[in-house]
Design an enzyme around this catalytic site. Structure first.
Site, short mmCIF file in Angstrom:
data_model
loop_
_atom_site.label_atom_id
_atom_site.label_comp_id
_atom_site.label_asym_id
_atom_site.label_seq_id
_atom_site.Cartn_x
_atom_site.Cartn_y
_atom_site.Cartn_z
N ASN A 73 -19.05 -24.82 27.11
CA ASN A 73 -17.79 -24.08 27.13
C ASN A 73 -17.50 -23.41 25.79
O ASN A 73 -17.72 -22.21 25.64
CB ASN A 73 -16.63 -25.02 27.52
CG ASN A 73 -15.42 -24.26 28.01
OD1 ASN A 73 -15.12 -23.16 27.57
ND2 ASN A 73 -14.69 -24.83 28.96
N ASP A 74 -17.04 -24.17 24.83
CA ASP A 74 -16.62 -23.58 23.56
C ASP A 74 -17.76 -22.89 22.82
O ASP A 74 -17.54 -21.92 22.10
CB ASP A 74 -16.00 -24.65 22.66
CG ASP A 74 -14.74 -25.25 23.28
OD1 ASP A 74 -14.00 -24.50 23.93
OD2 ASP A 74 -14.54 -26.47 23.14
N VAL A 75 -19.00 -23.36 23.00
CA VAL A 75 -20.13 -22.80 22.27
C VAL A 75 -20.57 -21.44 22.80
O VAL A 75 -21.44 -20.79 22.22
CB VAL A 75 -21.34 -23.78 22.27
CG1 VAL A 75 -20.98 -25.06 21.56
CG2 VAL A 75 -21.83 -24.05 23.68
N ALA B 274 -11.77 -27.58 22.76
CA ALA B 274 -10.84 -26.83 21.92
C ALA B 274 -9.51 -26.59 22.62
O ALA B 274 -8.54 -26.19 22.00
CB ALA B 274 -11.46 -25.49 21.52
#
Length: 468
Positions: free
Chosen positions: A394-396, A435
């Site tokens: 997700n965040d990456v 996040a």
């Protein structure tokens, strides 16, 4: 003692060689075995050859080998039973045990010092004892909290207004009391040692409690370096070269890895420790927390798209680990390659819950090492890919890291999956990553969502491709 010194030298060399070999996936297993052999040599040499200044050997062999036997059985059983998804928890708890050992050494040696002293106390020895106690206690307490967070026993990030100021105050109190005790040690103020022990343990707890799951890989790496430094203190204390070498190697490697991971997130270590992020809204299905809709894709369309692609790149994330879908993923890779498709994996440095989590996960299934691309190499290859399949990351892969200056992940280098012709994201729901922010990637024209558990989706996808 000459023979013991030689054995310690052999042990130190094997540690260095083992660590060097761990830097390459192809030699990592052999490096681990070499370092373990060196540790075995050092332990047996100490048990049977060590003598104190009066020529007295250790003795108490029943207690020593009893402890080794119990620890070996527990360790072997735990290692055999642990799931790959629980590997970060195991790393945390084993690291915590190392910190606890260092703290116990300091407690035992201070007890000897305070009961046998006749007045003069070596300032250097007492300083090392205090340093080992503080660092070991912080490492142990912090690692236990990290284990609880990763294992799901601690559900929330515990924080309150002014906590960082309290942490700083406790740390200053620890340092102040340590300096005072070292400079004015006497039997009357020996109790301060145990006050320092209690404050260090409390600091370790408060140190990790507020840190979110997204930053846990950095925290694990940092605590690992703490344990190494604490072990090195024990090496100084006992004038044990192999213990000193091992501790320095672990401390230095952990520190360097922590710095590298912070660079990969484009965040300073201070920002990770006091500016952690976590939480966020929950959502499911094809509707985001903001109410926007996403474009979904069917399994059959995905199968066709991937089968007739020239190049497919897979981005693994924690969702892959949770679903234990690594074997199904490798099976998909082999199936696509049998149809003439080039398949590679793009690995972000902080994907998962511990350093190298995705590499370990894929290594379990014998994915060829040359198929694992680090972030820089992968970003150069995305533009040549027909399909990128994102499995639980997700965040990456969130474009906000590059485009939204107000985002908590702004500045963090990401996998630039948007460069590919088609992006397919597999998630169980629209729930944000650690996040706690929405991923703009999901709403981009090239992106399609494939909802469901990663393992089941991959198994169904394999069946679809076989039927084409």
């Amino acid at each position: 003692m000459e023979l013991l010194t030689i054995l310690y030298l052999i042990g130190s060399i094997t540690f260095i060689l083992g660590l060097k070999m761990l830097s390459n996936p192809k030699t990592a297993r052999k490096g681990n075995l070499i370092a373990a052999a060196g540790m075995t040599i050092a332990i047996l040499g100490t048990i049977f050859l060590y003598q104190d200044d009066e020529g007295k050997k250790l003795g108490n062999y029943a207690w020593i080998f009893g402890g080794i036997l119990i620890g070996t059985i527990i360790g072997a059983f735990a290692a055999k039973k642990v799931k790959m998804t629980a590997m970060p928890q195991m790393v945390s708890i084993f690291n915590g045990m190392g910190g606890a050992c260092a703290a116990l050494i300091s407690l035992v040696e201070f007890n000897h010092l305070s009961h046998n002293t006749t007045g003069e106390v070596n300032l250097g020895t007492l300083s090392i004892i205090l340093l080992g106690l503080i660092i070991g206690s912080v490492s142990f307490a912090g690692s236990m909290i990290a284990w609880g967070k990763l294992n799901g026993n601690i559900k929330k990030d515990f924080a309150f207004p002014g906590q960082q100021f309290l942490n700083i105050a406790i740390l200053l109190a620890i340092l102040g009391l340590s300096v005072y005790l070292a400079m004015t040690f006497s039997l009357e103020n020996a109790y301060l040692f145990y006050v320092i022990f209690g404050l260090s343990t409390l600091y370790g707890l408060l140190f990790v409690f507020p840190i979110g799951g997204a930053d846990m890989p950095v925290v694990i790496s940092l605590l690992n370096s703490f344990t190494g430094v604490a072990a090195a203190c024990g090496g100084f204390l006992y004038d044990n070269k192999v213990m000193l070498t091992g501790g320095i190697l672990v401390g230095a490697a952990g520190t360097l890895l922590t710095i590298l991971m912070c660079n990969a997130m484009n965040r300073s270590l201070l920002n990770v420790l006091i500016g952690s992020f976590g939480g966020g809204a929950k959502s499911s299905g094809g509707t985001s927390p903001s109410g926007r809709t996403v474009k979904e894709i069917t399994l059959s369309d995905t199968a066709v798209l991937m089968t007739y692609a020239s190049k497919v790149m897979i981005v693994p994330g924690y969702g892959l680990a949770v679903a234990q879908a690594q074997h199904a993923c490798h099976e998909l890779e082999k199936l696509l390659e049998s149809k003439g498709v080039d398949v590679f994996y793009a690995i972000h440095p902080v994907a998962g819950r511990m350093p190298g989590h995705m590499n370990v996960l894929l290594a379990e299934t014998d994915v060829p090492y040359e198929k694992l691309m680090e972030m820089e190499q992968a970003n150069e290859e995305f533009s040549t890919a027909d399909v990128v399949l994102i499995l639980g990351a997700n965040d990456v892969v969130n474009p906000a890291a590059k485009e939204d200056t107000s985002s908590p992940i702004y500045g963090m280098p990401i996998l630039e999956v948007e460069l590919a012709k088609n992006v397919i994201v597999n998630k169980r729901s629209m729930k944000p990553g650690y996040a706690g922010i929405e991923n703009e990637l999901f709403y981009r024209p090239k992106t399609s969502m494939l909802f469901g558990d990663a393992k089941k989706v991959l198994q169904d996808l394999i069946s679809e491709i076989k039927n084409l």
